[in-house]
Enzyme design. Structure first.
Site, mmCIF file in Angstrom:
data_model
loop_
_atom_site.group_PDB
_atom_site.id
_atom_site.type_symbol
_atom_site.label_atom_id
_atom_site.label_comp_id
_atom_site.label_asym_id
_atom_site.label_seq_id
_atom_site.Cartn_x
_atom_site.Cartn_y
_atom_site.Cartn_z
ATOM 1 N N SER A 125 0.633 -1.224 -0.008
ATOM 2 C CA SER A 125 0.614 0.144 0.059
ATOM 3 C C SER A 125 0.792 1.283 -0.021
ATOM 4 O O SER A 125 2.272 1.465 -0.002
ATOM 5 C CB SER A 125 -0.733 0.047 1.039
ATOM 6 O OG SER A 125 -1.524 -1.090 1.333
HETATM 7 C C1 SAM Z 1 -3.233 -4.462 0.005
HETATM 8 S S1 SAM Z 1 -2.481 -5.948 0.337
HETATM 9 C C2 SAM Z 1 -1.371 -5.694 1.848
HETATM 10 C C3 SAM Z 1 -0.406 -5.065 2.346
HETATM 11 C C4 SAM Z 1 0.733 -5.160 3.101
HETATM 12 N N1 SAM Z 1 -0.141 -4.803 5.084
HETATM 13 C C5 SAM Z 1 1.538 -4.504 2.955
HETATM 14 O O1 SAM Z 1 2.660 -4.132 3.873
HETATM 15 O O2 SAM Z 1 2.149 -5.120 1.701
HETATM 16 C C6 SAM Z 1 -3.627 -7.119 0.872
HETATM 17 C C7 SAM Z 1 -3.024 -8.541 0.990
HETATM 18 O O3 SAM Z 1 -4.185 -9.029 1.296
HETATM 19 C C8 SAM Z 1 -4.315 -10.698 1.929
HETATM 20 N N2 SAM Z 1 -5.541 -11.200 2.068
HETATM 21 C C9 SAM Z 1 -6.516 -11.420 0.961
HETATM 22 N N3 SAM Z 1 -7.068 -11.831 1.881
HETATM 23 C C10 SAM Z 1 -7.009 -13.034 2.598
HETATM 24 C C11 SAM Z 1 -7.209 -13.843 3.889
HETATM 25 N N4 SAM Z 1 -8.679 -13.480 3.887
HETATM 26 N N5 SAM Z 1 -6.598 -14.044 4.806
HETATM 27 C C12 SAM Z 1 -5.044 -13.975 4.629
HETATM 28 N N6 SAM Z 1 -4.423 -12.864 3.986
HETATM 29 C C13 SAM Z 1 -5.352 -12.315 3.024
HETATM 30 C C14 SAM Z 1 -3.582 -10.597 0.033
HETATM 31 O O4 SAM Z 1 -3.140 -11.968 -0.193
HETATM 32 C C15 SAM Z 1 -2.574 -9.361 0.051
HETATM 33 O O5 SAM Z 1 -1.649 -9.892 -0.023
#
Ligand code: SAM
Length: 301
Positions: free
Chosen positions: A106
């Site tokens: 992000s």
């Molecule tokens: C916007 S990214 C996260 C950015 C992260 N916090 C960073 O600093 O890089 C959203 C993440 O949520 C994960 N995600 C989506 N659904 C999920 C779930 N049900 N449980 C855990 N992770 C999930 C995706 O695979 C993705 O890597």
């Protein structure tokens, strides 16, 4: 132009200083942690830029080919970088591509603003959903201290990389990276003081409501009928219910299990929405509990 990451990190912080309210304001620890955390160590060498070219493909930034351009992008305050498409089915090595964004780092400004609103305190027990690259976990863990953060990631390869990066940054932080569906939370370390999600919900997962202590916080983006997500803060009662309000518009990927869009009325939104004249975000009140979630617009008289 500099190839020193510290130069770009400070420049980014100075830009974020000009944003208000929220962000670094009233959170000196957050600015210090931001400056002490090398975001560049969390970004893969090859990422997609989120604006498509005229041919519909998303261009790439390659650290090995154009290191300064890559570094500048890493520290653009308002730029998210795409780290995965199509749940990993579209390899970055294949070059510019079209597809669905499924993971990103992000943009610095929203990472900072979410931490501002989360307001974690040293020593608290926190669960993060969506480890992604591990960058937001690194900032959070610095604030909380050793063994206080669990971060969940549904994609096993991403989880492994995030764990390696966090270990390299500071093994003493002992962040627990769990591969799994964050909608279920992580019961072994509950109750949490706070749960923060970096993927958007449509329905607030009941497990989160049960795994936060009385008076604890859930902070998550939630999809809205206004064409984008909004940041939602909830205060929990420790018994499966919570109340709160929306804060501001944001844009996030949805939780993997919540990509499908059900009708708004099934998600607790009012039948008639004042879309043309949207009331202030904070007037959108939210309740969640055993009978489901409800979002309503509170009009001050
Ligand atoms: C916007 S990214 C996260 C950015 C992260 N916090 C960073 O600093 O890089 C959203 C993440 O949520 C994960 N995600 C989506 N659904 C999920 C779930 N049900 N449980 C855990 N992770 C999930 C995706 O695979 C993705 O890597």
């Amino acid at each position: 132009m500099s190839t020193d990451p510290g130069y770009w990190r400070h420049a980014c912080a100075r830009s974020i200083d000009t944003y208000a309210p929220g962000y670094f304001h009233q959170r000196p620890w957050l600015r210090e942690d931001f400056l002490a955390t090398p975001r560049e160590q969390f970004v893969p060498d090859l990422v997609w830029w989120p604006d498509a070219r005229d041919d519909g493909l998303y261009p790439q930034l390659d650290r090995t080919v154009r290191p300064r351009q890559w570094l500048e992008a890493v520290y653009r305050p308002l730029a998210a970088l795409i780290t995965q498409m199509d749940d990993g089915q579209t390899p970055a090595a294949n070059g510019p591509a079209s597809g669905t964004f499924t993971s990103s780092i992000s943009c610095p400004s929203i990472v900072v603003d979410m931490l501002h609103h989360l307001d974690p305190q040293p020593g608290e027990n926190v669960l993060e959903i969506g480890a992604g690259t591990g960058y937001s976990a690194a900032l959070l863990a610095r604030r909380l201290g050793p063994r206080r953060l669990v971060t969940m990631e549904i994609d096993a390869a991403l989880a492994q990389e995030a764990a390696q990066r966090l270990l390299r940054l500071d093994p003493a932080l002992e962040v627990l990276v769990v591969t799994g569906d964050g909608e279920l939370g992580y019961p072994p370390r509950a109750p949490y003081d706070r749960i923060v999600s970096t993927a958007a919900v449509r329905t607030i997962p009941p497990a989160w409501l049960h795994q936060v202590r009385h008076g604890g916080t859930i902070l998550t983006p939630i999809d809205t009928p206004y064409g984008h997500d909004a940041l939602l803060t909830l205060t929990c009662d420790g018994a499966g219910s919570a109340t709160g309000h929306l804060i501001k518009p944001v844009a996030f990927m949805k939780l993997r299990g919540q990509r499908h869009q059900p009708p708004w009325k099934n998600l607790g939104w009012p039948k008639e929405l004042p879309v043309a004249d949207a009331p202030p975000w904070k007037h959108h009140r939210v309740t969640a509990g055993p009978t489901g979630q409800r979002i309503y617009v509170h009009r001050a008289r």
